[in-house]
Design a protein around this motif. Sequence first.
Motif, mmCIF file in Angstrom:
data_model
loop_
_atom_site.group_PDB
_atom_site.id
_atom_site.type_symbol
_atom_site.label_atom_id
_atom_site.label_comp_id
_atom_site.label_asym_id
_atom_site.label_seq_id
_atom_site.Cartn_x
_atom_site.Cartn_y
_atom_site.Cartn_z
ATOM 1 N N ASN A 116 0.826 -1.202 0.000
ATOM 2 C CA ASN A 116 0.000 0.000 0.000
ATOM 3 C C ASN A 116 0.866 1.259 0.000
ATOM 4 N N THR A 117 1.598 1.464 -1.084
ATOM 5 C CA THR A 117 2.490 2.606 -1.244
ATOM 6 C C THR A 117 2.161 3.343 -2.538
ATOM 7 N N TRP A 118 2.588 4.607 -2.635
ATOM 8 C CA TRP A 118 2.348 5.364 -3.863
ATOM 9 C C TRP A 118 2.976 4.676 -5.066
ATOM 10 N N HIS A 119 4.138 4.051 -4.833
ATOM 11 C CA HIS A 119 4.851 3.416 -5.947
ATOM 12 C C HIS A 119 4.080 2.232 -6.505
ATOM 13 N N VAL B 115 -2.621 7.454 0.086
ATOM 14 C CA VAL B 115 -1.443 7.073 0.861
ATOM 15 C C VAL B 115 -0.399 8.189 0.791
ATOM 16 N N GLU B 116 0.610 8.110 1.625
ATOM 17 C CA GLU B 116 1.682 9.102 1.621
ATOM 18 C C GLU B 116 2.362 9.127 0.248
#
Length: 353
Positions: A175-178, A298-299
Amino acid sequence: MEKKPHFVRREFLPREVPSISLALLLAAVLLLNALLYLYLNKFYNSLGRVETDPGLCPFGHFKFGAVKNCSPWLSCEAINREVRKLKCVGEGAVKKVFLSEWKEKKVVLSQLTNPELKEDFLHGLKMLKALQSKYVVRLLGYCEQQFTILTEYHPLGSLRGLNETLHIPKYKGMNTWHRRLMLAIDYVSVIRYLHSSPLGTLVMCDSNDLDKVLSQYLLTTDFHVLVNDLDALPLVNRSAGRLVKCGHRELRGEFVAPEQRWPYGEDVPFEDDLMPPYDEKTDIWKIPDVSNFFLGHVEGSDIVRLHLFDIHAACKKKDPAERPSAQEVLDIYRKVLTLLIREAAMPSTREML
Protein backbone atom coordinates in the motif's frame (compact mmCIF):
# COMPACT_ATOMS: atom_id res chain seq x y z
CA MET A 1 71.52 32.79 -2.25
CA GLU A 2 69.33 30.99 0.23
CA LYS A 3 66.27 29.27 -1.23
CA LYS A 4 62.91 30.01 0.32
CA PRO A 5 60.82 27.06 1.46
CA HIS A 6 58.24 26.01 -1.15
CA PHE A 7 54.70 25.65 0.18
CA VAL A 8 51.88 23.93 -1.71
CA ARG A 9 48.58 25.75 -1.27
CA ARG A 10 45.58 23.53 -0.50
CA GLU A 11 42.80 26.02 0.18
CA PHE A 12 40.60 24.32 -2.43
CA LEU A 13 40.66 21.04 -0.52
CA PRO A 14 39.83 21.63 3.14
CA ARG A 15 40.41 18.06 4.13
CA GLU A 16 42.15 15.05 2.70
CA VAL A 17 39.97 12.32 1.29
CA PRO A 18 41.80 9.08 0.68
CA SER A 19 41.64 8.01 -2.96
CA ILE A 20 40.22 4.62 -1.96
CA SER A 21 37.25 6.33 -0.28
CA LEU A 22 36.53 8.34 -3.42
CA ALA A 23 36.68 5.17 -5.49
CA LEU A 24 34.28 3.38 -3.16
CA LEU A 25 31.92 6.35 -3.17
CA LEU A 26 31.92 6.50 -6.96
CA ALA A 27 31.34 2.75 -7.18
CA ALA A 28 28.41 2.99 -4.76
CA VAL A 29 26.75 5.78 -6.77
CA LEU A 30 27.21 3.83 -10.00
CA LEU A 31 25.79 0.72 -8.35
CA LEU A 32 22.78 2.68 -7.12
CA ASN A 33 22.06 3.93 -10.63
CA ALA A 34 22.50 0.44 -12.08
CA LEU A 35 20.09 -1.04 -9.53
CA LEU A 36 17.59 1.73 -10.27
CA TYR A 37 17.80 0.97 -13.97
CA LEU A 38 17.32 -2.77 -13.43
CA TYR A 39 14.47 -2.11 -11.03
CA LEU A 40 12.57 0.04 -13.51
CA ASN A 41 13.38 -2.24 -16.43
CA LYS A 42 11.88 -5.15 -14.51
CA PHE A 43 8.45 -3.55 -14.75
CA TYR A 44 8.47 -2.16 -18.24
CA ASN A 45 10.58 -2.42 -21.35
CA SER A 46 11.36 0.17 -23.95
CA LEU A 47 8.72 1.32 -26.44
CA GLY A 48 7.82 -1.14 -29.14
CA ARG A 49 8.05 -4.10 -26.80
CA VAL A 50 6.51 -7.42 -27.73
CA GLU A 51 3.00 -7.55 -26.32
CA THR A 52 2.81 -11.29 -25.86
CA ASP A 53 4.34 -12.94 -22.83
CA PRO A 54 7.57 -14.76 -23.83
CA GLY A 55 6.33 -17.70 -21.77
CA LEU A 56 2.96 -17.77 -23.51
CA CYS A 57 1.98 -20.97 -25.26
CA PRO A 58 1.17 -21.22 -28.99
CA PHE A 59 -2.37 -20.34 -30.03
CA GLY A 60 -4.87 -22.90 -28.75
CA HIS A 61 -2.73 -23.93 -25.77
CA PHE A 62 -2.14 -22.85 -22.18
CA LYS A 63 -0.01 -23.41 -19.11
CA PHE A 64 -0.13 -21.95 -15.63
CA GLY A 65 1.31 -22.42 -12.19
CA ALA A 66 4.51 -24.42 -12.00
CA VAL A 67 3.62 -26.54 -15.05
CA LYS A 68 6.27 -26.24 -17.78
CA ASN A 69 4.50 -27.90 -20.68
CA CYS A 70 1.66 -26.38 -22.70
CA SER A 71 -1.71 -28.15 -22.90
CA PRO A 72 -4.43 -27.71 -25.53
CA TRP A 73 -7.45 -25.65 -24.54
CA LEU A 74 -9.95 -27.95 -22.84
CA SER A 75 -12.79 -29.13 -25.09
CA CYS A 76 -16.47 -29.55 -24.23
CA GLU A 77 -15.87 -33.17 -23.36
CA ALA A 78 -12.89 -32.41 -21.13
CA ILE A 79 -14.68 -29.59 -19.33
CA ASN A 80 -17.74 -31.77 -18.65
CA ARG A 81 -15.60 -34.66 -17.48
CA GLU A 82 -12.75 -32.97 -15.57
CA VAL A 83 -14.08 -29.66 -14.20
CA ARG A 84 -16.08 -29.61 -10.97
CA LYS A 85 -18.08 -26.57 -9.86
CA LEU A 86 -17.51 -25.48 -6.26
CA LYS A 87 -19.64 -22.37 -5.79
CA CYS A 88 -21.10 -19.38 -7.61
CA VAL A 89 -18.91 -16.30 -7.07
CA GLY A 90 -20.61 -13.78 -9.32
CA GLU A 91 -23.35 -13.07 -11.82
CA GLY A 92 -23.76 -10.33 -14.41
CA ALA A 93 -26.15 -9.52 -17.22
CA VAL A 94 -24.48 -11.98 -19.58
CA LYS A 95 -23.01 -14.80 -17.51
CA LYS A 96 -22.77 -16.54 -14.17
CA VAL A 97 -19.31 -17.25 -12.73
CA PHE A 98 -18.38 -20.34 -10.71
CA LEU A 99 -15.26 -21.05 -8.71
CA SER A 100 -14.38 -24.54 -9.93
CA GLU A 101 -11.68 -27.18 -9.74
CA TRP A 102 -9.66 -28.86 -12.46
CA LYS A 103 -6.97 -31.42 -11.57
CA GLU A 104 -6.82 -30.06 -8.00
CA LYS A 105 -6.32 -26.51 -9.28
CA LYS A 106 -8.79 -23.66 -8.78
CA VAL A 107 -10.24 -22.35 -12.06
CA VAL A 108 -13.15 -20.14 -13.12
CA LEU A 109 -16.10 -21.46 -15.12
CA SER A 110 -18.34 -18.87 -16.80
CA GLN A 111 -21.73 -19.82 -18.25
CA LEU A 112 -24.28 -17.85 -20.24
CA THR A 113 -27.36 -16.93 -18.19
CA ASN A 114 -29.42 -14.94 -20.70
CA PRO A 115 -29.95 -16.62 -24.11
CA GLU A 116 -30.84 -13.23 -25.59
CA LEU A 117 -27.26 -12.11 -24.95
CA LYS A 118 -25.53 -15.10 -26.51
CA GLU A 119 -23.98 -12.90 -29.20
CA ASP A 120 -22.28 -10.82 -26.49
CA PHE A 121 -21.06 -14.01 -24.82
CA LEU A 122 -19.64 -15.42 -28.06
CA HIS A 123 -18.04 -12.05 -28.90
CA GLY A 124 -16.32 -12.10 -25.50
CA LEU A 125 -15.03 -15.61 -26.20
CA LYS A 126 -13.77 -14.56 -29.63
CA MET A 127 -11.89 -11.62 -28.09
CA LEU A 128 -10.50 -13.79 -25.31
CA LYS A 129 -9.07 -16.26 -27.82
CA ALA A 130 -7.63 -13.63 -30.14
CA LEU A 131 -6.13 -11.34 -27.50
CA GLN A 132 -4.27 -13.82 -25.29
CA SER A 133 -1.28 -11.88 -23.96
CA LYS A 134 0.31 -10.63 -20.76
CA TYR A 135 -2.61 -8.19 -20.38
CA VAL A 136 -5.52 -10.65 -20.66
CA VAL A 137 -6.73 -13.37 -18.30
CA ARG A 138 -5.54 -16.80 -19.38
CA LEU A 139 -8.01 -18.93 -21.32
CA LEU A 140 -7.98 -22.63 -20.36
CA GLY A 141 -10.83 -23.96 -22.49
CA TYR A 142 -14.32 -23.34 -23.81
CA CYS A 143 -17.45 -25.00 -25.16
CA GLU A 144 -19.43 -22.93 -27.65
CA GLN A 145 -22.30 -25.42 -27.79
CA GLN A 146 -22.87 -25.08 -24.05
CA PHE A 147 -21.82 -21.41 -23.85
CA THR A 148 -19.08 -22.15 -21.34
CA ILE A 149 -15.66 -20.53 -20.84
CA LEU A 150 -12.88 -21.75 -18.52
CA THR A 151 -10.23 -19.29 -17.33
CA GLU A 152 -7.47 -19.01 -14.75
CA TYR A 153 -8.48 -18.23 -11.16
CA HIS A 154 -7.10 -15.15 -9.38
CA PRO A 155 -7.98 -15.25 -5.67
CA LEU A 156 -7.72 -11.47 -5.13
CA GLY A 157 -10.65 -10.99 -7.49
CA SER A 158 -11.55 -7.82 -9.36
CA LEU A 159 -10.08 -4.37 -8.82
CA ARG A 160 -13.22 -3.36 -6.95
CA GLY A 161 -11.68 -4.99 -3.88
CA LEU A 162 -8.26 -3.31 -4.19
CA ASN A 163 -8.50 -1.10 -1.10
CA GLU A 164 -9.83 -3.96 1.02
CA THR A 165 -6.97 -6.18 -0.19
CA LEU A 166 -4.38 -3.53 0.69
CA HIS A 167 -5.67 -3.48 4.28
CA ILE A 168 -5.05 -7.20 4.73
CA PRO A 169 -1.88 -7.60 6.89
CA LYS A 170 -0.24 -9.76 4.23
CA TYR A 171 -0.51 -7.01 1.61
CA LYS A 172 -0.12 -3.83 3.71
CA GLY A 173 3.45 -3.52 2.45
CA MET A 174 2.03 -3.03 -1.05
CA ASN A 175 0.00 0.00 0.00
CA THR A 176 2.49 2.61 -1.24
CA TRP A 177 2.35 5.36 -3.86
CA HIS A 178 4.85 3.42 -5.95
CA ARG A 179 2.88 0.17 -6.06
CA ARG A 180 -0.36 2.04 -6.68
CA LEU A 181 1.19 3.99 -9.56
CA MET A 182 2.43 0.69 -11.01
CA LEU A 183 -1.17 -0.58 -11.01
CA ALA A 184 -2.26 2.58 -12.85
CA ILE A 185 0.52 1.95 -15.38
CA ASP A 186 -0.75 -1.61 -15.81
CA TYR A 187 -4.26 -0.31 -16.43
CA VAL A 188 -3.13 2.21 -19.06
CA SER A 189 -0.98 -0.54 -20.62
CA VAL A 190 -4.11 -2.65 -21.09
CA ILE A 191 -5.91 0.30 -22.72
CA ARG A 192 -2.92 0.90 -24.99
CA TYR A 193 -2.88 -2.79 -25.93
CA LEU A 194 -6.59 -2.78 -26.80
CA HIS A 195 -6.17 0.37 -28.89
CA SER A 196 -3.37 -1.25 -30.89
CA SER A 197 -4.43 -4.90 -30.67
CA PRO A 198 -3.83 -7.57 -33.34
CA LEU A 199 -7.50 -7.13 -34.29
CA GLY A 200 -7.30 -3.34 -34.62
CA THR A 201 -8.47 -0.49 -32.38
CA LEU A 202 -10.84 -1.85 -29.73
CA VAL A 203 -12.94 0.25 -27.35
CA MET A 204 -13.65 -0.85 -23.77
CA CYS A 205 -17.41 -0.25 -23.75
CA ASP A 206 -18.31 -1.83 -20.40
CA SER A 207 -17.12 1.31 -18.64
CA ASN A 208 -20.06 3.60 -17.92
CA ASP A 209 -19.06 4.17 -14.27
CA LEU A 210 -16.02 3.54 -12.09
CA ASP A 211 -17.44 0.45 -10.39
CA LYS A 212 -18.22 -1.12 -13.77
CA VAL A 213 -14.69 -0.41 -15.02
CA LEU A 214 -13.08 -1.96 -11.95
CA SER A 215 -15.23 -5.07 -12.28
CA GLN A 216 -13.75 -5.75 -15.73
CA TYR A 217 -10.20 -6.20 -14.40
CA LEU A 218 -8.51 -8.70 -12.10
CA LEU A 219 -5.75 -8.16 -9.54
CA THR A 220 -3.10 -10.90 -9.61
CA THR A 221 -1.33 -12.11 -6.48
CA ASP A 222 1.90 -10.48 -7.69
CA PHE A 223 -0.03 -7.20 -8.02
CA HIS A 224 -0.56 -6.75 -11.71
CA VAL A 225 -3.72 -5.94 -13.65
CA LEU A 226 -5.41 -8.21 -16.19
CA VAL A 227 -8.48 -7.47 -18.27
CA ASN A 228 -11.04 -10.18 -17.65
CA ASP A 229 -14.34 -9.26 -19.34
CA LEU A 230 -14.23 -8.67 -23.10
CA ASP A 231 -17.92 -9.02 -23.95
CA ALA A 232 -18.31 -5.37 -25.02
CA LEU A 233 -15.28 -4.60 -27.17
CA PRO A 234 -16.30 -3.06 -30.52
CA LEU A 235 -13.83 -2.22 -33.28
CA VAL A 236 -13.01 1.25 -34.59
CA ASN A 237 -11.95 1.31 -38.23
CA ARG A 238 -11.34 4.89 -39.36
CA SER A 239 -10.23 3.95 -42.87
CA ALA A 240 -13.60 2.24 -43.37
CA GLY A 241 -15.48 5.04 -41.60
CA ARG A 242 -16.53 2.73 -38.78
CA LEU A 243 -16.96 4.25 -35.33
CA VAL A 244 -18.74 2.74 -32.30
CA LYS A 245 -21.57 3.27 -29.84
CA CYS A 246 -21.46 1.66 -26.40
CA GLY A 247 -24.93 0.15 -26.25
CA HIS A 248 -28.26 1.46 -27.42
CA ARG A 249 -29.35 3.35 -24.32
CA GLU A 250 -28.68 6.91 -23.23
CA LEU A 251 -25.52 7.34 -21.15
CA ARG A 252 -25.40 9.98 -18.42
CA GLY A 253 -22.94 11.31 -15.88
CA GLU A 254 -19.52 12.95 -15.82
CA PHE A 255 -17.68 9.62 -15.89
CA VAL A 256 -18.57 8.89 -19.51
CA ALA A 257 -16.98 11.08 -22.18
CA PRO A 258 -18.91 14.12 -23.49
CA GLU A 259 -19.31 12.53 -26.94
CA GLN A 260 -21.06 9.56 -25.31
CA ARG A 261 -23.83 11.79 -23.92
CA TRP A 262 -26.98 12.79 -25.77
CA PRO A 263 -26.02 15.99 -27.63
CA TYR A 264 -29.47 17.43 -28.37
CA GLY A 265 -30.62 18.48 -24.92
CA GLU A 266 -33.39 17.29 -22.61
CA ASP A 267 -36.14 18.70 -24.83
CA VAL A 268 -35.32 16.12 -27.53
CA PRO A 269 -36.12 12.52 -26.52
CA PHE A 270 -33.23 10.08 -26.87
CA GLU A 271 -33.18 8.03 -30.06
CA ASP A 272 -30.41 5.57 -30.70
CA ASP A 273 -30.50 6.20 -34.46
CA LEU A 274 -29.79 9.89 -33.89
CA MET A 275 -26.95 9.33 -31.44
CA PRO A 276 -23.58 10.08 -33.12
CA PRO A 277 -20.92 7.36 -32.90
CA TYR A 278 -17.44 7.93 -31.43
CA ASP A 279 -13.97 6.39 -31.20
CA GLU A 280 -11.48 4.99 -28.68
CA LYS A 281 -10.80 8.41 -27.13
CA THR A 282 -13.73 7.71 -24.78
CA ASP A 283 -11.33 5.37 -22.95
CA ILE A 284 -8.79 8.19 -22.60
CA TRP A 285 -11.38 10.48 -20.95
CA LYS A 286 -11.85 7.92 -18.16
CA ILE A 287 -8.16 7.32 -17.37
CA PRO A 288 -7.79 10.15 -14.78
CA ASP A 289 -10.79 8.93 -12.76
CA VAL A 290 -9.59 5.32 -12.75
CA SER A 291 -6.02 6.35 -11.90
CA ASN A 292 -7.30 8.53 -9.06
CA PHE A 293 -8.87 5.40 -7.58
CA PHE A 294 -5.60 3.50 -7.96
CA LEU A 295 -3.53 6.20 -6.26
CA GLY A 296 -5.78 6.32 -3.22
CA HIS A 297 -4.78 8.47 -0.26
CA VAL A 298 -1.44 7.07 0.86
CA GLU A 299 1.68 9.10 1.62
CA GLY A 300 3.11 10.45 -1.63
CA SER A 301 -0.01 9.94 -3.76
CA ASP A 302 -0.71 13.69 -3.92
CA ILE A 303 2.79 14.27 -5.28
CA VAL A 304 2.07 11.70 -7.99
CA ARG A 305 -1.21 13.45 -8.83
CA LEU A 306 0.65 16.75 -9.13
CA HIS A 307 3.09 15.26 -11.64
CA LEU A 308 0.20 13.76 -13.63
CA PHE A 309 -1.89 16.95 -13.59
CA ASP A 310 -1.04 18.10 -17.13
CA ILE A 311 -1.56 14.74 -18.84
CA HIS A 312 -4.83 14.21 -16.96
CA ALA A 313 -6.01 17.67 -18.00
CA ALA A 314 -5.25 16.70 -21.60
CA CYS A 315 -7.26 13.48 -21.17
CA LYS A 316 -10.26 15.60 -20.15
CA LYS A 317 -10.26 17.76 -23.29
CA LYS A 318 -13.81 18.08 -24.55
CA ASP A 319 -12.72 17.56 -28.14
CA PRO A 320 -11.69 13.87 -28.47
CA ALA A 321 -9.14 14.77 -31.17
CA GLU A 322 -7.24 16.91 -28.67
CA ARG A 323 -6.84 14.10 -26.14
CA PRO A 324 -3.58 12.15 -26.09
CA SER A 325 -3.30 8.56 -27.24
CA ALA A 326 -3.03 5.77 -24.70
CA GLN A 327 0.62 5.41 -25.70
CA GLU A 328 1.28 9.07 -24.89
CA VAL A 329 -0.40 8.71 -21.51
CA LEU A 330 1.62 5.58 -20.80
CA ASP A 331 4.87 7.36 -21.71
CA ILE A 332 4.15 10.14 -19.21
CA TYR A 333 3.18 7.68 -16.47
CA ARG A 334 6.45 5.83 -16.94
CA LYS A 335 8.48 9.06 -16.91
CA VAL A 336 6.79 10.14 -13.69
CA LEU A 337 7.52 6.78 -12.05
CA THR A 338 11.18 7.00 -13.09
CA LEU A 339 11.49 10.60 -11.88
CA LEU A 340 9.89 9.96 -8.50
CA ILE A 341 11.91 6.82 -7.83
CA ARG A 342 15.11 8.72 -8.63
CA GLU A 343 14.05 11.55 -6.32
CA ALA A 344 13.30 9.03 -3.58
CA ALA A 345 16.78 7.56 -4.04
CA MET A 346 18.52 10.96 -3.83
CA PRO A 347 18.53 11.26 -0.01
CA SER A 348 20.47 8.00 0.18
CA THR A 349 22.95 9.31 -2.37
CA ARG A 350 23.38 12.59 -0.44
CA GLU A 351 24.06 10.67 2.77
CA MET A 352 26.77 8.72 0.99
CA LEU A 353 28.34 12.00 -0.21
